[in-house]
Design an enzyme around this catalytic site. Structure first.
Site, short mmCIF file in Angstrom:
data_model
loop_
_atom_site.label_atom_id
_atom_site.label_comp_id
_atom_site.label_asym_id
_atom_site.label_seq_id
_atom_site.Cartn_x
_atom_site.Cartn_y
_atom_site.Cartn_z
N GLY A 76 -36.42 48.09 28.16
CA GLY A 76 -35.41 49.14 28.33
C GLY A 76 -34.94 49.74 27.01
O GLY A 76 -34.79 50.96 26.89
N LYS A 91 -49.54 34.28 35.00
CA LYS A 91 -48.13 34.37 34.59
C LYS A 91 -47.59 32.95 34.48
O LYS A 91 -48.08 32.05 35.15
CB LYS A 91 -47.31 35.13 35.64
CG LYS A 91 -46.00 35.67 35.11
CD LYS A 91 -46.22 37.02 34.43
CE LYS A 91 -44.95 37.66 33.95
NZ LYS A 91 -45.17 39.08 33.64
N1 GLU Z 1 -45.00 40.42 30.32
C1 GLU Z 1 -45.65 41.69 30.18
C2 GLU Z 1 -45.99 42.24 31.56
O1 GLU Z 1 -45.40 41.87 32.55
C3 GLU Z 1 -46.82 41.65 29.21
C4 GLU Z 1 -47.94 40.72 29.57
C5 GLU Z 1 -48.99 40.57 28.48
O2 GLU Z 1 -48.91 41.22 27.47
O3 GLU Z 1 -49.90 39.75 28.70
O4 GLU Z 1 -46.81 43.10 31.68
#
Ligand code: GLU
Length: 411
Positions: A219, A102
């Site tokens: 949402g 992340k």
């Molecule tokens: N941000 C999204 C999540 O928390 C998608 C992450 C992604 O597609 O790599 O799952």
């Protein structure tokens, strides 16, 4: 409240149900790598500000690190670590060949001009470019980031490596290698899971009232699709306000109102409600689709719904989780409920590697299959261990991670 400490409590709770093989537990208590970067950005008023960003590469046992990038004033290393950990579990739950990562930048992007946002996005990506790649670490959108920003990321990476590698990031616009159905994927995936759950419980769509906290990408798409499917959306909130209509909100009109005014407040098709108490509204299903720590000891005992569908990451604290369990409220955890986003990110990454692009129907069908299987797997695991969906999802994910570690010969 440390979000990462909460995430680790969930890990411990799952290990109390079934300990994963080898050193998996010890390894997953901290990320494998943390990058903290700082970079200057020129602002429109002629000044320069230095921003701090992060990329956490939590675990890559099952494949390249995968996870979004968040732009938010409250984003810090603690939050990014938790989100990267949840990505690790989520990718294993939904069976995509990725680990977890992340990223985030501590910034309030809402007052930025488009040019400032572009300079910030590109500067952050230049800072992390040496550490990502289609086979290394693949970012995506998250809170306050979107396809346009992903296109800037892909462009910065192309300049950095001197060739186009669209698979370095997912959630791109269609014109530069995005996938059909990616924008609605988190909402659609959550809806497939909810449908499956109600079907298993013998409950009717038409008799199900839904309350949604958060009206961003997840949402809004969830609300629109659930409304089309025949559910009744009785209340919706965003960071500034909330609207209630017990006979059901006109979701399409509410989305148009938000696009025009920037918020749900003031919508003519409902009454104004208190956004801080929206989750306590009378209904069958609540859908937290905003940020972490929204269901806490303060409100868990006041929830009237029987089902919580976690479209946000980490909306329920471990203490609130205990209260909900005691009260018989079923929580469909984030690592399952919102996994549709990363599932379609995986399809996008596959399409980028194939250089061949799927139809919307193909994406939707593949997503439905994956979410239905993931729900069935988690349900079966929960029944086998007589435990909650959250613990079951973690137990299953930990087993899959442990298997990959073993196959690689990792300690
Ligand atoms: N941000 C999204 C999540 O928390 C998608 C992450 C992604 O597609 O790599 O799952």
């Amino acid at each position: 409240m440390s979000v990462f400490a909460n995430a680790l409590k969930q890990l411990e709770a799952a290990a109390a149900v079934a300990v994963p093989a080898g050193e998996t537990m010890a390894v997953l208590k901290q990320p494998k790598r943390i990058f903290e970067v700082s970079f200057p950005v020129h602002l429109d008023d002629g000044s320069t500000r230095v921003f701090t960003g992060y990329r956490v590469q939590y675990d890559d046992s099952r494949g390249p690190y995968k996870g979004g990038i968040r732009f938010h004033p409250q984003t810090d290393l603690d939050e990014v670590k938790a989100l990267a950990f949840w990505m690790t579990i989520k990718c294993a739950v939904v069976g995509v060949p990725f680990g977890g990562g992340k990223g985030g930048v501590t910034v309030e992007p809402k007052n930025f001009s488009e040019a400032e946002l572009e300079r910030l996005s590109r500067a952050y990506f230049r800072a992390i470019a040496p550490f990502v790649g289609p086979d290394v670490d693949v970012p995506a959108p998250d809170v306050n980031t979107n396809p346009k920003i992903m296109a800037w990321f892909a462009d910065e990476y192309a300049r950095y490596v001197g060739r186009q590698l669209p698979g370095v990031v997912t959630g791109k616009p269609l014109s530069v290698g995005g996938s059909k159905g990616r924008m609605s994927a988190t909402g659609q995936g959550g809806l497939f899971v909810l449908d499956e759950h109600l079907r298993n419980e013998g409950r009717e769509v038409a008799e199900t009232r839904i309350v949604i906290q958060g009206f961003g990408n997840a949402g809004q798409h969830f609300a629109r699709l659930a409304d089309e499917r025949g559910y009744r959306i009785v209340a919706v909130s965003d960071s500034r306000g909330a609207m209630l209509n017990t006979s059901g909100l006109d979701v399409q009109a509410l989305i148009e109102h938000k696009n025009k005014t920037g918020g749900v407040s003031g919508f003519v098709g409902g009454q104004q409600a208190d956004p801080n108490r929206i989750l306590e509204t009378e209904c069958e299903v609540i859908v937290p689709a905003a940020l972490e720590n929204q269901l806490t000891l303060d409100n868990a005992s006041k929830i009237q719904a029987g089902v919580v569908l976690e479209l946000a990451n980490g909306p329920t604290t471990p203490e609130a989780d205990e209260v909900l369990i005691e009260r018989g409220v079923v929580v469909i955890p984030d690592v399952l409920a919102n996994a549709g986003g990363v599932a379609v990110s995986y399809f996008e990454w596959v399409q980028n590697r194939q250089g061949y692009y799927w139809s919307y129907d193909e994406v939707r069908a593949q997503l439905e299959k994956r979410m239905t299987v993931a729900y069935a797997d988690v349900r079966q695991e929960a029944e086998a261990h007589h435990t909650t969906f959250r613990k079951a999802a973690f137990v299953m994910a930990l087993r899959r991670i442990a298997e990959a570690r073993e196959a690689r010969g990792w300690q």
